[in-house]
Scaffold this active site. Sequence first.
Site, PDB file in Angstrom:
ATOM      1  CB  SER A 192      -1.106  -0.003   1.550  1.00 29.42           C
ATOM      2  OG  SER A 192      -2.069   0.611   1.185  1.00 29.42           O
ATOM      3  CG  ASP A 287      -6.766  -2.582  -3.161  1.00 32.42           C
ATOM      4  OD1 ASP A 287      -7.394  -1.503  -2.997  1.00 32.42           O
ATOM      5  OD2 ASP A 287      -5.950  -2.243  -2.910  1.00 32.42           O
ATOM      6  CG  HIS A 317      -6.041  -2.262   0.840  1.00 32.75           C
ATOM      7  ND1 HIS A 317      -4.849  -1.255  -0.191  1.00 32.75           N
ATOM      8  CD2 HIS A 317      -5.230  -1.125   1.256  1.00 32.75           C
ATOM      9  CE1 HIS A 317      -3.835  -1.034  -0.251  1.00 32.75           C
ATOM     10  NE2 HIS A 317      -4.370  -1.057   1.086  1.00 32.75           N
TER      11      HIS A 317
END
Length: 348
Positions: A192, A287, A317
Amino acid sequence: MSKVKLIAALLRVLMPEALVRLLYGGRLPVVAGRQADPKAQAVADLVALVRQPGVVPTVEESREQLAGFVARFDAPCVDPVTREDMTLPGSEGPRPARIYRPEGFDQSRPQPALMYLHGGGWIQGSIDSHDALCAKLAARAGICVVSFSYRLAPEHSFPAAPQDVRTGYLALRAQAAELGIDGDRIALGGDSAGANLAASLLHSLSEAKLPLPWAQVLVYPAVDARLNSESIQALQDHPLLAMSRMKWYLDLYAPEPQDKLVPEISPLMSPCLTGQPQAFVLVAGHDPLWEDGLSYAAALEAAGVAVTVARYPGQVHGFLNLSKVIPQADTAISEVGDWLRQALENPA
């Protein structure tokens, strides 16, 4: 929020996957042909009950929520791995780091390593929140993993984090021999926002013609601050990473008048992709950043970089940090570990 609904949602998260699939029946969401994994959807439904729509938490509340969520739903590493807390230089002073060595790690001769940068929207997450993940990567890849703590926004906005990461990476290379690490076989990775910082560093190193890592691992990377991809639009209200939350993270990390499309924030805009190291890019189909990862992988490939893309169409995610309740997380971690083992043994 109904207490009964909350308990029911929590029970779904904790139930075996087969039973959860049966409970959902044919009601699992589908986005662009990608059906949600039942356990991932159970997590999303729980988060939707906990997070009130349209209510922005304080930074401290958000940090506590993330830490608590991972503590409850990530399984510890069961393999024998040693941990050692240390420091590495940041751009304005020492930063905490943690080094993981799998059983049998031979410090008498230089070994390959992974420098890992945790996710959390640049404002949260820590070495501790990603402790289990880093330990598992060390065990499954059979390498040393160095988890590095960069400064967080909003206390330290852009460019504090990328400056810390650059300083820490160069210091790790310089100190590699004393840590039993081969400085020429260091991979760089993150998830991320951590993957964003890894890609940002690769841009900066390439631009400055500084030594590049041997390989890169980008797990659901955020690489384009325009936030206009089809998957972001389709999943803009997803409980785990709504568009409103992404904008909040970005605004805290890089407040106005900072241009968010500079390559150090939006690595997809980098003109320095040619010559970058072999890459592993992992994306999750539920995601919003699904297409960020795919677009960046395609850009790397177009620049001549060898790229392996791992697609998890039903996942959400952050699922690699939810291995206690999402079985596919364990599969994904092993896939990352296997790729690292091979990549760090052989040239691209």
